[in-house]
Design a protein around this motif. Structure first.
Motif, PDB file in Angstrom:
ATOM      1  N   GLU A  29      45.398  48.741  31.622  1.00  0.00           N
ATOM      2  CA  GLU A  29      46.481  48.619  30.645  1.00  0.00           C
ATOM      3  C   GLU A  29      46.301  47.334  29.849  1.00  0.00           C
ATOM      4  OE1 GLU A  29      51.190  47.697  30.696  1.00  0.00           O
ATOM      5  OE2 GLU A  29      50.403  48.938  32.331  1.00  0.00           O
ATOM      6  N   ASN A  30      46.573  47.384  28.545  1.00  0.00           N
ATOM      7  CA  ASN A  30      46.386  46.213  27.696  1.00  0.00           C
ATOM      8  C   ASN A  30      47.678  45.476  27.406  1.00  0.00           C
ATOM      9  OD1 ASN A  30      43.646  46.088  27.447  1.00  0.00           O
ATOM     10  ND2 ASN A  30      43.552  47.365  25.622  1.00  0.00           N
ATOM     11  N   GLY A  31      48.640  45.525  28.326  1.00  0.00           N
ATOM     12  CA  GLY A  31      49.843  44.721  28.189  1.00  0.00           C
ATOM     13  C   GLY A  31      49.462  43.248  28.288  1.00  0.00           C
ATOM     14  N   HIS A  32      50.384  42.386  27.941  1.00  0.00           N
ATOM     15  CA  HIS A  32      50.055  40.956  27.923  1.00  0.00           C
ATOM     16  C   HIS A  32      49.595  40.451  29.284  1.00  0.00           C
ATOM     17  CE1 HIS A  32      54.133  40.535  29.510  1.00  0.00           C
ATOM     18  NE2 HIS A  32      53.792  39.317  29.889  1.00  0.00           N
ATOM     19  N   ASP A  33      50.055  41.039  30.365  1.00  0.00           N
ATOM     20  CA  ASP A  33      49.651  40.601  31.698  1.00  0.00           C
ATOM     21  C   ASP A  33      48.211  40.963  32.046  1.00  0.00           C
ATOM     22  OD1 ASP A  33      51.857  39.211  32.449  1.00  0.00           O
ATOM     23  OD2 ASP A  33      52.639  40.716  33.823  1.00  0.00           O
TER      24      ASP A  33
ATOM     25  N   GLY B  39      42.519  36.598  27.568  1.00  0.00           N
ATOM     26  CA  GLY B  39      42.908  35.330  26.953  1.00  0.00           C
ATOM     27  C   GLY B  39      44.268  34.850  27.423  1.00  0.00           C
ATOM     28  N   PHE B  40      45.218  35.768  27.524  1.00  0.00           N
ATOM     29  CA  PHE B  40      46.556  35.403  27.989  1.00  0.00           C
ATOM     30  C   PHE B  40      46.509  34.919  29.431  1.00  0.00           C
ATOM     31  CE2 PHE B  40      50.509  36.304  30.186  1.00  0.00           C
ATOM     32  CZ  PHE B  40      51.434  35.671  29.365  1.00  0.00           C
ATOM     33  N   LEU B  41      45.815  35.660  30.285  1.00  0.00           N
ATOM     34  CA  LEU B  41      45.755  35.294  31.698  1.00  0.00           C
ATOM     35  C   LEU B  41      45.075  33.940  31.909  1.00  0.00           C
ATOM     36  CD1 LEU B  41      44.931  38.725  33.337  1.00  0.00           C
ATOM     37  CD2 LEU B  41      46.962  37.325  33.739  1.00  0.00           C
ATOM     38  N   ILE B  42      43.955  33.728  31.223  1.00  0.00           N
ATOM     39  CA  ILE B  42      43.249  32.450  31.373  1.00  0.00           C
ATOM     40  C   ILE B  42      44.118  31.306  30.867  1.00  0.00           C
ATOM     41  CG2 ILE B  42      41.313  31.075  30.484  1.00  0.00           C
ATOM     42  CD1 ILE B  42      39.591  33.610  30.758  1.00  0.00           C
ATOM     43  N   THR B  43      44.725  31.500  29.707  1.00  0.00           N
ATOM     44  CA  THR B  43      45.565  30.447  29.137  1.00  0.00           C
ATOM     45  C   THR B  43      46.776  30.178  30.014  1.00  0.00           C
ATOM     46  OG1 THR B  43      44.847  31.018  26.906  1.00  0.00           O
ATOM     47  CG2 THR B  43      46.897  29.770  27.093  1.00  0.00           C
ATOM     48  N   ASP B  44      47.426  31.223  30.492  1.00  0.00           N
ATOM     49  CA  ASP B  44      48.623  31.047  31.303  1.00  0.00           C
ATOM     50  C   ASP B  44      48.290  30.421  32.658  1.00  0.00           C
ATOM     51  OD1 ASP B  44      51.427  31.270  31.067  1.00  0.00           O
ATOM     52  OD2 ASP B  44      51.425  32.949  32.476  1.00  0.00           O
ATOM     53  N   ALA B  45      47.198  30.866  33.270  1.00  0.00           N
ATOM     54  CA  ALA B  45      46.782  30.263  34.545  1.00  0.00           C
ATOM     55  C   ALA B  45      46.438  28.788  34.330  1.00  0.00           C
ATOM     56  CB  ALA B  45      45.591  31.018  35.133  1.00  0.00           C
ATOM     57  N   GLY B  46      45.757  28.484  33.238  1.00  0.00           N
ATOM     58  CA  GLY B  46      45.425  27.099  32.918  1.00  0.00           C
ATOM     59  C   GLY B  46      46.666  26.251  32.669  1.00  0.00           C
TER      60      GLY B  46
END
Length: 153
Positions: free
Chosen positions: A2-6, A10-17
């Protein structure tokens, strides 16, 4: 997938960072009185040695004026010294002080503890695999930037 924001890389790497950075900030401030930005300066200076202030700003990907303010605070705290660049009288070189070099092991320890918390529940193989995959992602992105004519990080 699924291509949801989760599920977007890029979102995951940025948010984890972002979350790692916030946790590091909390821990480094409490233990050393240093911010994450100040800790990054110390780490880069320890890895690369004395460096030109403009080059340091570029390496850290922050504006020169932001770095100047950061270095002002770090100079006041006794973490760094600045001296005129022998090769360019308009520029300054930045050097870590003895105090900073002594604190580096603690800075790295804070980072290691944050990483351990981030990787809670991962076994040794999963940790190695994740690090290897991130190295591959970084190499792929550096190659893509190089093919665009952009400098690598």
């Amino acid at each position: 997938m699924e291509n949801g924001h989760d599920n977007r890389l890029g979102f995951l790497i940025t948010d984890a960072g972002r979350l790692c950075g916030r946790l590091f900030d909390e821990r480094a401030k409490a233990r050393l009185g240093l911010t994450r930005a100040q800790s990054r300066v110390l780490a880069y200076l320890s890895w690369y040695g004395e460096t030109n202030q403009a080059r340091l700003a570029e390496t850290l990907e922050i504006s020169p004026i932001s770095l100047t303010r950061l270095l002002d605070r770090m100079t006041e705290g006794g973490w760094v010294v600045r001296a005129a660049d022998a090769n360019d009288r308009r520029a300054y070189c930045v050097q870590a002080t003895r105090k900073a070099r002594a604190a580096l092991a603690q800075v790295l320890d804070v980072g290691d503890r944050v990483a351990d918390e981030a990787l809670t529940g991962f076994d040794a193989h999963e940790r190695q695999m994740l690090i290897g995959l991130l190295h591959r992602i970084r190499a792929n992105l550096a190659q893509a930037l190089a093919s665009c004519g952009t400098e690598q990080a």
